[in-house]
Design a protein around this motif. Structure first.
Motif, PDB file in Angstrom:
ATOM      1  N   TYR A  74      40.879  34.407  54.414  1.00  0.00           N
ATOM      2  CA  TYR A  74      40.763  34.046  53.003  1.00  0.00           C
ATOM      3  C   TYR A  74      39.656  34.858  52.309  1.00  0.00           C
ATOM      4  O   TYR A  74      39.086  34.421  51.316  1.00  0.00           O
ATOM      5  CB  TYR A  74      40.472  32.555  52.860  1.00  0.00           C
ATOM      6  N   SER A  75      39.382  36.035  52.827  1.00  0.00           N
ATOM      7  CA  SER A  75      38.311  36.863  52.282  1.00  0.00           C
ATOM      8  C   SER A  75      38.724  37.521  50.973  1.00  0.00           C
ATOM      9  O   SER A  75      39.919  37.610  50.634  1.00  0.00           O
ATOM     10  CB  SER A  75      37.934  37.947  53.289  1.00  0.00           C
ATOM     11  N   LEU A  76      37.741  38.022  50.256  1.00  0.00           N
ATOM     12  CA  LEU A  76      38.038  38.754  49.036  1.00  0.00           C
ATOM     13  C   LEU A  76      38.796  40.041  49.343  1.00  0.00           C
ATOM     14  O   LEU A  76      39.666  40.449  48.574  1.00  0.00           O
ATOM     15  CB  LEU A  76      36.749  39.064  48.270  1.00  0.00           C
ATOM     16  N   GLU A  77      38.502  40.668  50.476  1.00  0.00           N
ATOM     17  CA  GLU A  77      39.256  41.868  50.861  1.00  0.00           C
ATOM     18  C   GLU A  77      40.737  41.545  51.006  1.00  0.00           C
ATOM     19  O   GLU A  77      41.596  42.330  50.603  1.00  0.00           O
ATOM     20  CB  GLU A  77      38.707  42.443  52.163  1.00  0.00           C
ATOM     21  N   ALA A  78      41.042  40.389  51.579  1.00  0.00           N
ATOM     22  CA  ALA A  78      42.439  39.983  51.694  1.00  0.00           C
ATOM     23  C   ALA A  78      43.050  39.764  50.314  1.00  0.00           C
ATOM     24  O   ALA A  78      44.205  40.138  50.061  1.00  0.00           O
ATOM     25  CB  ALA A  78      42.549  38.705  52.526  1.00  0.00           C
ATOM     26  N   ALA A  79      42.277  39.175  49.403  1.00  0.00           N
ATOM     27  CA  ALA A  79      42.766  38.934  48.048  1.00  0.00           C
ATOM     28  C   ALA A  79      43.079  40.242  47.328  1.00  0.00           C
ATOM     29  O   ALA A  79      44.059  40.336  46.585  1.00  0.00           O
ATOM     30  CB  ALA A  79      41.746  38.120  47.257  1.00  0.00           C
ATOM     31  N   VAL A  80      42.259  41.275  47.554  1.00  0.00           N
ATOM     32  CA  VAL A  80      42.527  42.583  46.942  1.00  0.00           C
ATOM     33  C   VAL A  80      43.788  43.202  47.541  1.00  0.00           C
ATOM     34  O   VAL A  80      44.615  43.775  46.825  1.00  0.00           O
ATOM     35  CB  VAL A  80      41.308  43.513  47.110  1.00  0.00           C
ATOM     36  N   VAL A 106      38.114  39.748  41.929  1.00  0.00           N
ATOM     37  CA  VAL A 106      39.216  40.467  42.576  1.00  0.00           C
ATOM     38  C   VAL A 106      39.736  41.567  41.658  1.00  0.00           C
ATOM     39  O   VAL A 106      39.969  42.705  42.090  1.00  0.00           O
ATOM     40  CB  VAL A 106      40.354  39.495  42.948  1.00  0.00           C
ATOM     41  N   ALA A 107      39.903  41.252  40.381  1.00  0.00           N
ATOM     42  CA  ALA A 107      40.400  42.234  39.412  1.00  0.00           C
ATOM     43  C   ALA A 107      39.450  43.414  39.288  1.00  0.00           C
ATOM     44  O   ALA A 107      39.885  44.575  39.214  1.00  0.00           O
ATOM     45  CB  ALA A 107      40.601  41.573  38.051  1.00  0.00           C
ATOM     46  N   ALA A 108      38.136  43.141  39.246  1.00  0.00           N
ATOM     47  CA  ALA A 108      37.160  44.232  39.127  1.00  0.00           C
ATOM     48  C   ALA A 108      37.228  45.146  40.344  1.00  0.00           C
ATOM     49  O   ALA A 108      37.210  46.377  40.214  1.00  0.00           O
ATOM     50  CB  ALA A 108      35.753  43.656  38.967  1.00  0.00           C
ATOM     51  N   HIS A 109      37.317  44.557  41.536  1.00  0.00           N
ATOM     52  CA  HIS A 109      37.413  45.367  42.757  1.00  0.00           C
ATOM     53  C   HIS A 109      38.697  46.192  42.760  1.00  0.00           C
ATOM     54  O   HIS A 109      38.672  47.386  43.071  1.00  0.00           O
ATOM     55  CB  HIS A 109      37.374  44.466  43.992  1.00  0.00           C
TER      56      HIS A 109
END
Length: 262
Positions: A74-80, A106-109
């Motif tokens: 559930y990491s932010l990397e997974a979300a990206v 997430v959008a900014a990344h």
């Protein structure tokens, strides 16, 4: 031209995401939800923009909503990665990203990493570079989610709460705090080369105290001074949780501002 709305599951890694795509030849907009929210939060924004000029793509993140499946990540990397998976599954090469709260980070990344694919980004009351996480805050987060876990299982069948444990939700929120530090998020914002507009709320968010949220928002000032691609489209009266409902017109205005510049 296929104007029929498509709903279905997009598989990625060890999970599958529930996706809705209105189709058509309009400008593709992908909406990135709050940390534990669902795609239904965007209904006022998508209705305000209409379907003639826009192609709306919404989805529920891992273990969110009624249908998206659980995951070990559930990491932010997974979300990206999930943004790429959804766009690829729907055959979309370039899109405008709109994210609220966690979704704004997430959008900014995603926009920073994909300047050739991002038409622009609208960041709704999120992605503020500020060092708000310390040991005391970390303990406060863990305690808050332990308390919430007393009633969240009752709501999971409705899709209103994620199918994640209290510990998983706490870890996700703590990771957000770490990635929101000025030393982490600042360089991401500095690297944005696409038009980026913020819509900022007023007042508190869940779990914040006093003027804590306003101090976090003030962390954006340095990034605005450094990067001319970023600006504030509006600061609105509603608070963090109500912004997509009460001030959705400011969000749609920001989306239209980006579209004019593409």
């Amino acid at each position: 031209m296929n104007t029929a709305t498509w709903t279905g599951m997009v598989e990625i890694d060890d999970t599958a995401l529930a996706v809705t795509d209105t189709g058509g030849n309009g400008i593709p907009v992908v909406y990135l939800n709050g940390q534990f929210a669902t795609q239904g939060y965007w209904k006022h924004v998508t209705a305000g923009l209409g379907s003639t000029e826009w192609r709306h793509i919404t989805y529920d993140e891992r273990a969110r909503g009624r249908r998206s499946k659980r995951s070990a990540d559930y990491s932010l990397e997974a979300a990206v990665r999930d943004v790429d998976a959804v766009l690829a599954a729907r055959g979309v090469e370039r899109a405008l990203v709109v994210g609220w709260s966690y979704g704004a980070v997430v959008a900014a990344h995603w926009a920073a990493r994909n300047p050739g694919r991002a038409i622009g980004a609208v960041l709704v009351d999120g992605a503020f570079p500020y060092d708000w996480l310390d040991d005391a805050m970390e303990q406060r987060i863990r305690k808050m989610f332990r308390r919430m876990n007393l009633f969240m299982p009752l709501l999971r069948p409705t899709g209103l709460t994620p199918r994640m444990s209290a510990a998983e939700m706490a870890e996700s929120n703590i990771e957000l705090g770490r990635l929101s530090r000025a030393s982490e998020l600042g360089p991401i914002l500095d690297s944005l080369t696409v038009p980026t507009r913020y819509v900022i709320a007023s007042g508190t968010s869940l779990g914040s105290k006093g003027d804590e949220q306003e101090r976090i928002r003030a962390g954006l000032d340095a990034a605005l001074n450094r990067n001319p691609n970023i600006s504030i489209a509006a600061k609105v009266p509603s608070n963090h949780g109500a912004i997509l409902r009460k001030d959705h017109r400011s969000v749609t205005d920001a989306v239209r501002q980006i579209a004019v510049l593409r």
